[in-house]
Design a protein around this motif. Structure first.
Motif, PDB file in Angstrom:
ATOM      1  N   ALA A  83       0.772  -0.982   0.152  1.00 51.75           N
ATOM      2  CA  ALA A  83      -0.062   0.090   0.448  1.00 51.75           C
ATOM      3  C   ALA A  83       1.244   1.387  -0.571  1.00 51.75           C
ATOM      4  O   ALA A  83       1.926   1.093   0.942  1.00 51.75           O
ATOM      5  CB  ALA A  83      -0.459  -0.458   0.843  1.00 51.75           C
ATOM      6  N   LEU A  85       1.200   5.659   0.422  1.00 56.37           N
ATOM      7  CA  LEU A  85       0.370   6.533   0.999  1.00 56.37           C
ATOM      8  C   LEU A  85      -1.177   7.154   0.690  1.00 56.37           C
ATOM      9  O   LEU A  85      -2.297   7.816   0.538  1.00 56.37           O
ATOM     10  CB  LEU A  85       1.031   7.812   1.941  1.00 56.37           C
ATOM     11  CG  LEU A  85       0.736   8.911   3.031  1.00 56.37           C
ATOM     12  CD1 LEU A  85       0.418   7.941   3.690  1.00 56.37           C
ATOM     13  CD2 LEU A  85       1.634   9.491   2.819  1.00 56.37           C
ATOM     14  N   THR A  86       0.144   7.677  -0.634  1.00 56.08           N
ATOM     15  CA  THR A  86      -0.895   8.377  -1.924  1.00 56.08           C
ATOM     16  C   THR A  86      -1.513   8.114  -2.500  1.00 56.08           C
ATOM     17  O   THR A  86      -2.055   8.613  -3.791  1.00 56.08           O
ATOM     18  CB  THR A  86       0.366   9.860  -2.377  1.00 56.08           C
ATOM     19  OG1 THR A  86       1.001   8.668  -3.593  1.00 56.08           O
ATOM     20  CG2 THR A  86       0.904  10.448  -1.995  1.00 56.08           C
ATOM     21  N   LEU A  87      -1.486   6.702  -2.195  1.00 58.89           N
ATOM     22  CA  LEU A  87      -2.522   5.443  -3.570  1.00 58.89           C
ATOM     23  C   LEU A  87      -3.377   4.885  -2.691  1.00 58.89           C
ATOM     24  O   LEU A  87      -3.561   3.756  -2.544  1.00 58.89           O
ATOM     25  CB  LEU A  87      -1.729   4.526  -4.206  1.00 58.89           C
ATOM     26  CG  LEU A  87      -2.346   4.276  -5.502  1.00 58.89           C
ATOM     27  CD1 LEU A  87      -2.181   4.971  -6.498  1.00 58.89           C
ATOM     28  CD2 LEU A  87      -0.837   3.420  -5.881  1.00 58.89           C
ATOM     29  N   VAL A 109      -3.716  -1.469  -8.996  1.00 54.85           N
ATOM     30  CA  VAL A 109      -3.050  -0.322  -9.296  1.00 54.85           C
ATOM     31  C   VAL A 109      -4.488   0.332  -9.369  1.00 54.85           C
ATOM     32  O   VAL A 109      -5.593   0.175  -8.391  1.00 54.85           O
ATOM     33  CB  VAL A 109      -3.362  -0.703 -11.008  1.00 54.85           C
ATOM     34  CG1 VAL A 109      -2.446  -1.816 -11.042  1.00 54.85           C
ATOM     35  CG2 VAL A 109      -4.564  -1.636 -11.939  1.00 54.85           C
ATOM     36  N   SER A 110      -4.264   0.949  -9.319  1.00 55.08           N
ATOM     37  CA  SER A 110      -5.347   2.656  -9.697  1.00 55.08           C
ATOM     38  C   SER A 110      -6.497   2.364 -10.607  1.00 55.08           C
ATOM     39  O   SER A 110      -5.792   2.442 -11.753  1.00 55.08           O
ATOM     40  CB  SER A 110      -4.394   3.918 -10.091  1.00 55.08           C
ATOM     41  OG  SER A 110      -5.940   4.789  -9.427  1.00 55.08           O
TER      42      SER A 110
ATOM     43  N   LEU B  15      -1.846  16.818  -2.897  1.00 54.07           N
ATOM     44  CA  LEU B  15      -2.599  16.549  -1.553  1.00 54.07           C
ATOM     45  C   LEU B  15      -2.837  16.836  -0.080  1.00 54.07           C
ATOM     46  O   LEU B  15      -4.024  17.190   0.837  1.00 54.07           O
ATOM     47  CB  LEU B  15      -2.879  14.711  -1.377  1.00 54.07           C
ATOM     48  CG  LEU B  15      -3.272  13.565  -2.828  1.00 54.07           C
ATOM     49  CD1 LEU B  15      -2.684  12.197  -2.382  1.00 54.07           C
ATOM     50  CD2 LEU B  15      -3.837  14.073  -3.442  1.00 54.07           C
ATOM     51  N   VAL B  19       2.584  16.353   0.554  1.00 58.31           N
ATOM     52  CA  VAL B  19       2.675  15.660  -0.149  1.00 58.31           C
ATOM     53  C   VAL B  19       2.245  15.719  -1.567  1.00 58.31           C
ATOM     54  O   VAL B  19       0.805  15.936  -1.783  1.00 58.31           O
ATOM     55  CB  VAL B  19       1.223  14.776   0.093  1.00 58.31           C
ATOM     56  CG1 VAL B  19       0.934  12.956  -0.621  1.00 58.31           C
ATOM     57  CG2 VAL B  19       1.444  13.752   1.486  1.00 58.31           C
ATOM     58  N   LEU B  20       2.871  15.351  -2.084  1.00 56.66           N
ATOM     59  CA  LEU B  20       2.187  16.131  -4.336  1.00 56.66           C
ATOM     60  C   LEU B  20       1.738  13.914  -4.752  1.00 56.66           C
ATOM     61  O   LEU B  20       2.966  13.509  -4.977  1.00 56.66           O
ATOM     62  CB  LEU B  20       3.394  16.853  -4.940  1.00 56.66           C
ATOM     63  CG  LEU B  20       3.250  16.437  -6.853  1.00 56.66           C
ATOM     64  CD1 LEU B  20       2.167  17.609  -6.701  1.00 56.66           C
ATOM     65  CD2 LEU B  20       4.796  17.198  -7.291  1.00 56.66           C
ATOM     66  N   LYS B  21       1.268  14.482  -5.817  1.00 57.75           N
ATOM     67  CA  LYS B  21       0.596  12.791  -6.194  1.00 57.75           C
ATOM     68  C   LYS B  21       1.216  13.118  -7.506  1.00 57.75           C
ATOM     69  O   LYS B  21       0.481  14.000  -8.071  1.00 57.75           O
ATOM     70  CB  LYS B  21      -0.745  12.876  -5.970  1.00 57.75           C
ATOM     71  CG  LYS B  21      -0.689  11.440  -6.111  1.00 57.75           C
ATOM     72  CD  LYS B  21      -2.517  10.775  -5.888  1.00 57.75           C
ATOM     73  CE  LYS B  21      -2.897  10.001  -6.373  1.00 57.75           C
ATOM     74  NZ  LYS B  21      -4.133   9.564  -5.262  1.00 57.75           N
ATOM     75  N   ASP B  23       1.607  10.258  -9.183  1.00 58.06           N
ATOM     76  CA  ASP B  23       1.404   8.808  -9.839  1.00 58.06           C
ATOM     77  C   ASP B  23       0.785   8.130 -11.819  1.00 58.06           C
ATOM     78  O   ASP B  23       0.619   7.932 -11.918  1.00 58.06           O
ATOM     79  CB  ASP B  23       0.579   7.790  -9.375  1.00 58.06           C
ATOM     80  CG  ASP B  23      -1.184   8.319  -9.361  1.00 58.06           C
ATOM     81  OD1 ASP B  23      -1.231   9.263  -9.361  1.00 58.06           O
ATOM     82  OD2 ASP B  23      -0.983   7.534  -8.393  1.00 58.06           O
ATOM     83  N   HIS B  28       3.932   5.201 -10.318  1.00 56.33           N
ATOM     84  CA  HIS B  28       2.874   4.118 -10.733  1.00 56.33           C
ATOM     85  C   HIS B  28       2.549   4.568 -12.132  1.00 56.33           C
ATOM     86  O   HIS B  28       3.047   2.890 -12.574  1.00 56.33           O
ATOM     87  CB  HIS B  28       1.233   4.597  -9.867  1.00 56.33           C
ATOM     88  CG  HIS B  28       0.475   3.157  -9.431  1.00 56.33           C
ATOM     89  ND1 HIS B  28       0.756   2.392  -9.628  1.00 56.33           N
ATOM     90  CD2 HIS B  28      -1.483   3.575  -9.957  1.00 56.33           C
ATOM     91  CE1 HIS B  28      -0.256   1.591  -9.817  1.00 56.33           C
ATOM     92  NE2 HIS B  28      -1.231   2.335  -9.980  1.00 56.33           N
ATOM     93  N   THR B 100       6.702   8.959   6.874  1.00 54.70           N
ATOM     94  CA  THR B 100       5.475   9.127   6.455  1.00 54.70           C
ATOM     95  C   THR B 100       4.431   7.590   6.552  1.00 54.70           C
ATOM     96  O   THR B 100       4.117   7.421   7.280  1.00 54.70           O
ATOM     97  CB  THR B 100       5.284   8.595   5.099  1.00 54.70           C
ATOM     98  OG1 THR B 100       6.268   7.949   4.019  1.00 54.70           O
ATOM     99  CG2 THR B 100       5.555  10.215   4.276  1.00 54.70           C
ATOM    100  N   LYS B 101       5.221   6.537   6.834  1.00 53.44           N
ATOM    101  CA  LYS B 101       5.029   5.288   6.884  1.00 53.44           C
ATOM    102  C   LYS B 101       5.500   5.033   7.990  1.00 53.44           C
ATOM    103  O   LYS B 101       4.843   3.612   9.056  1.00 53.44           O
ATOM    104  CB  LYS B 101       4.897   4.344   5.800  1.00 53.44           C
ATOM    105  CG  LYS B 101       4.884   4.244   4.407  1.00 53.44           C
ATOM    106  CD  LYS B 101       5.303   2.936   3.993  1.00 53.44           C
ATOM    107  CE  LYS B 101       5.029   3.641   1.924  1.00 53.44           C
ATOM    108  NZ  LYS B 101       5.952   2.777   1.250  1.00 53.44           N
TER     109      LYS B 101
END
Lengths: 195, 195
Positions: A83, A85-87, A109-110, B15, B19-21, B23, B28, B100-101
């Motif tokens: 997993a 954090l941002t997904l 997957v997203s 976000l 946090v910048l997504k 993906d 991703h 973060t985790k």
């Protein structure tokens, strides 16, 4: 693919009748020029299939997939094993059994990036028991995407994955198929013998 | 790097203030053409540094690294976050804290592929707290390899990683530096302001 077979013959190390170590060029250290050649070969084999996206799985599928995506001009999406954090929203998931590690992983997957409009090429570095490929096919099915086929760098032809996938009518293109690792020696299947 | 900044501006999603997504093109889903441009830019910036190998970390560092390796004509090695069945002897390891985790991961590379003869370029997708880069630098130190510098796709300039590395005298080349994510907006540092 002769260039790949030659590399396996010269650098692959047979650790047992089941285990071939190719971490000098594929799944730990990576040879970018070989990956480019592999990417071009996948692109050639699927050039008439209307691929819109390549689906792979972290980590060793990424290098050959990105090179194929570059040649084909399509994005690559890699399924994650953990997993992020941002997904977190809108995930499509599947379970993947690992026989070697005796674990079950969830891969995801997203849903933003794999949709019913896509025609996918699934790529992975190895095909052994076929569990990772089946997981990726599961994800494709959940998303509604079409799958043109599965591209594999090295298939262990003496394990069940290839049969499992081809018996479902799935097109599998393996760039090298190993029939045996007996006696510490890599024996390749001839291209003509691939059904 | 303007092409990268434009991509972040058009597709990045803020976000939170931290946090910048990204993906949709970097960690991703991957945009292979952008990765190629990024690889070429890393190659340009380190072209006179006698790089023999690129060291990165799975998974998001792999795509930009392989493209840089292709341009520079050098192998890429990616540190693994988990133990592998076929990769157990002669490991060089380091610990990486994830803020973060809230976890500590051990990352490892095979001592066969990073040696005292190497001059390394370390590449990663993000530089935030700098823990992954410090772990890779640790591995380089244990191996005896030289490090020419660290190449980063996106540096969060408002976090401490960049300062931490540059204060140790390490050359850091970030292709985009973000000064702030306040008010849902990405603010870039101008190239001239990068020390």
């Amino acid at each position: 693919m002769k260039q790949l077979q030659d590399k396996i013959s010269s650098e692959g190390r047979v650790l047992s009748e089941d285990v071939l170590k190719v971490d000098s060029f594929l799944n730990h250290q990576v040879d970018p020029r070989l990956m480019q050649a592999i990417g071009k070969e996948f692109a050639r084999r699927f050039e008439n299939d209307g691929i819109t996206k390549i689906l792979t799985i972290e980590s060793s599928g990424i290098a050959p997939s990105v090179m194929a995506g570059l040649t084909m001009g399509v994005p690559v999406i890699f399924a994650r094993k953990r997993a992020s954090l941002t997904l977190t929203e809108g995930l499509i998931s599947a379970e993947v059994k690992s026989f070697t590690k005796q674990t079950v992983n969830t891969i995801s997957v997203s849903g933003d990036y794999v949709t019913a409009e896509d025609t996918l090429l699934i790529i992975d570095d190895f095909l052994a028991n076929g569990q990772a490929a089946l997981g990726l096919l599961d994800i494709a099915r959940h998303s509604g995407a079409s799958v043109a086929g599965v591209g594999i760098v090295i298939e262990k032809g003496f394990q069940q994955g290839g049969i499992l996938l081809r018996d479902q009518g799935i097109r599998v293109e393996s760039l090298a198929i190993i029939d045996s690792l007996a006696d510490g020696k890599v024996s390749f299947r001839e291209e003509a013998e691939v059904r």
